[in-house]
Design a protein around this motif. Structure first.
Motif, PDB file in Angstrom:
ATOM      1  N   ASP A  12       0.847  -1.194   0.000  1.00  0.00           N
ATOM      2  CA  ASP A  12       0.000   0.000   0.000  1.00  0.00           C
ATOM      3  C   ASP A  12       0.886   1.249   0.000  1.00  0.00           C
ATOM      4  O   ASP A  12       2.120   1.149  -0.059  1.00  0.00           O
ATOM      5  CB  ASP A  12      -0.982  -0.028   1.179  1.00  0.00           C
ATOM      6  N   GLU A  13       0.270   2.416   0.078  1.00  0.00           N
ATOM      7  CA  GLU A  13       1.008   3.679   0.044  1.00  0.00           C
ATOM      8  C   GLU A  13       1.994   3.811   1.197  1.00  0.00           C
ATOM      9  O   GLU A  13       2.976   4.539   1.109  1.00  0.00           O
ATOM     10  CB  GLU A  13       0.048   4.878   0.055  1.00  0.00           C
ATOM     11  N   ASN A  14       1.747   3.106   2.298  1.00  0.00           N
ATOM     12  CA  ASN A  14       2.635   3.142   3.459  1.00  0.00           C
ATOM     13  C   ASN A  14       3.664   2.018   3.446  1.00  0.00           C
ATOM     14  O   ASN A  14       4.316   1.763   4.460  1.00  0.00           O
ATOM     15  CB  ASN A  14       1.810   3.106   4.745  1.00  0.00           C
ATOM     16  N   ARG A  32       0.530  -1.533  -6.792  1.00  0.00           N
ATOM     17  CA  ARG A  32       1.705  -0.907  -6.186  1.00  0.00           C
ATOM     18  C   ARG A  32       2.683  -1.988  -5.736  1.00  0.00           C
ATOM     19  O   ARG A  32       2.299  -2.963  -5.104  1.00  0.00           O
ATOM     20  CB  ARG A  32       1.292  -0.035  -4.997  1.00  0.00           C
ATOM     21  N   HIS A  33       3.950  -1.793  -6.082  1.00  0.00           N
ATOM     22  CA  HIS A  33       4.996  -2.755  -5.752  1.00  0.00           C
ATOM     23  C   HIS A  33       6.268  -1.997  -5.381  1.00  0.00           C
ATOM     24  O   HIS A  33       6.312  -0.769  -5.461  1.00  0.00           O
ATOM     25  CB  HIS A  33       5.233  -3.713  -6.932  1.00  0.00           C
ATOM     26  N   PHE A 103      11.259   6.950  -2.368  1.00  0.00           N
ATOM     27  CA  PHE A 103      10.665   7.626  -3.514  1.00  0.00           C
ATOM     28  C   PHE A 103       9.398   6.877  -3.903  1.00  0.00           C
ATOM     29  O   PHE A 103       9.391   5.652  -3.946  1.00  0.00           O
ATOM     30  CB  PHE A 103      11.677   7.619  -4.667  1.00  0.00           C
ATOM     31  N   ARG A 104       8.342   7.597  -4.172  1.00  0.00           N
ATOM     32  CA  ARG A 104       7.111   6.950  -4.652  1.00  0.00           C
ATOM     33  C   ARG A 104       6.800   7.487  -6.032  1.00  0.00           C
ATOM     34  O   ARG A 104       6.839   8.693  -6.256  1.00  0.00           O
ATOM     35  CB  ARG A 104       5.958   7.220  -3.704  1.00  0.00           C
ATOM     36  N   TYR A 105       6.515   6.564  -6.946  1.00  0.00           N
ATOM     37  CA  TYR A 105       6.168   6.947  -8.314  1.00  0.00           C
ATOM     38  C   TYR A 105       4.769   6.435  -8.623  1.00  0.00           C
ATOM     39  O   TYR A 105       4.475   5.257  -8.418  1.00  0.00           O
ATOM     40  CB  TYR A 105       7.161   6.360  -9.320  1.00  0.00           C
ATOM     41  N   ASP A 106       3.932   7.328  -9.108  1.00  0.00           N
ATOM     42  CA  ASP A 106       2.588   6.977  -9.564  1.00  0.00           C
ATOM     43  C   ASP A 106       2.402   7.568 -10.952  1.00  0.00           C
ATOM     44  O   ASP A 106       2.400   8.797 -11.100  1.00  0.00           O
ATOM     45  CB  ASP A 106       1.513   7.543  -8.625  1.00  0.00           C
ATOM     46  N   SER A 111      -1.422   3.525 -14.272  1.00  0.00           N
ATOM     47  CA  SER A 111      -1.007   2.227 -14.810  1.00  0.00           C
ATOM     48  C   SER A 111       0.231   1.652 -14.132  1.00  0.00           C
ATOM     49  O   SER A 111       0.486   0.450 -14.241  1.00  0.00           O
ATOM     50  CB  SER A 111      -0.744   2.343 -16.305  1.00  0.00           C
ATOM     51  N   PHE A 112       0.989   2.478 -13.458  1.00  0.00           N
ATOM     52  CA  PHE A 112       2.246   2.013 -12.878  1.00  0.00           C
ATOM     53  C   PHE A 112       2.433   2.724 -11.551  1.00  0.00           C
ATOM     54  O   PHE A 112       2.504   3.959 -11.510  1.00  0.00           O
ATOM     55  CB  PHE A 112       3.400   2.338 -13.838  1.00  0.00           C
ATOM     56  N   ARG A 113       2.503   1.956 -10.458  1.00  0.00           N
ATOM     57  CA  ARG A 113       2.626   2.544  -9.122  1.00  0.00           C
ATOM     58  C   ARG A 113       3.681   1.773  -8.348  1.00  0.00           C
ATOM     59  O   ARG A 113       3.598   0.549  -8.257  1.00  0.00           O
ATOM     60  CB  ARG A 113       1.286   2.504  -8.403  1.00  0.00           C
ATOM     61  N   GLU A 114       4.646   2.523  -7.799  1.00  0.00           N
ATOM     62  CA  GLU A 114       5.717   1.845  -7.077  1.00  0.00           C
ATOM     63  C   GLU A 114       6.196   2.664  -5.893  1.00  0.00           C
ATOM     64  O   GLU A 114       6.203   3.889  -5.919  1.00  0.00           O
ATOM     65  CB  GLU A 114       6.885   1.527  -8.008  1.00  0.00           C
TER      66      GLU A 114
END
Length: 176
Positions: A12-14, A32-33, A103-106, A111-114
């Motif tokens: 998750d985001e956390n 998310r990964h 770092f969080r990328y959305d 389509s791509f969340r990490e």
């Protein structure tokens, strides 16, 4: 086992693990990964830059100023950073990459969340990048890398991480 079959932790985001899924499913569903980005410099302080192969699952044929990739299920960020750097550079005995920042990328379209960690390492060993991963590579002076930012098509998550890295190194205005 193919890259699409590799099992990843879904988070998750956390950054709490909420499940596991094969990489192909994670990418297809935009789950998310975890990922690592390793900024590599050589003995002359040049930056390792490469173009990904055309058959990569994510961002094929695009340029990147980081080596790295996904964190496997149950693997730590630090373990993944060293593993990915050694694999992509084709070296062994690399110093442990130094963690710089999370770092969080959305992707804008979802389509791509990490969730990622950015690292830095110096590589004084001769590199022999994996041909399955790297179609072209060079060590570029950072000013040349900067000139190529508008000319080449870069992986979007790597470009966002690089912008954050540059911002973290920028001199702070002094307070009067």
């Amino acid at each position: 086992m193919t890259a699409a079959d590799e099992i990843l932790d879904v988070v998750d985001e956390n950054d709490r693990v909420t499940g596991q899924a094969p990489r192909g499913e994670v990418y297809a569903r935009g789950l998310r990964h975890r990922c690592v980005f390793v900024f590599v410099r050589d003995a002359q302080d040049r930056v390792f830059v490469h173009r990904r192969t055309a058959d990569k699952l994510a961002f094929p044929s695009l340029y990147d100023m980081f080596v790295g990739g996904v964190v496997g299920a149950g693997e730590s960020y630090d373990e993944a950073a060293l593993r990915e750097a050694e694999e992509e550079l084709g070296v062994s005995g690399l110093d442990r990459p130094v963690p710089l920042f999370p770092f969080r990328y959305d992707a804008e379209d979802g389509s791509f969340r990490e969730n990622a960690r950015v690292y830095e390492v110096r590589c004084t060993l001769p590199v022999n990048p994996q041909p399955e991963e790297v179609a072209w590579h060079a060590f570029l002076p950072e000013d040349e890398l900067e000139r190529r930012l508008g000319a080449w098509e870069w992986v979007p998550d790597g470009l966002a991480a690089y912008e954050r890295l540059r911002a973290s190194r920028a001199p702070r205005p002094s307070r009067a």
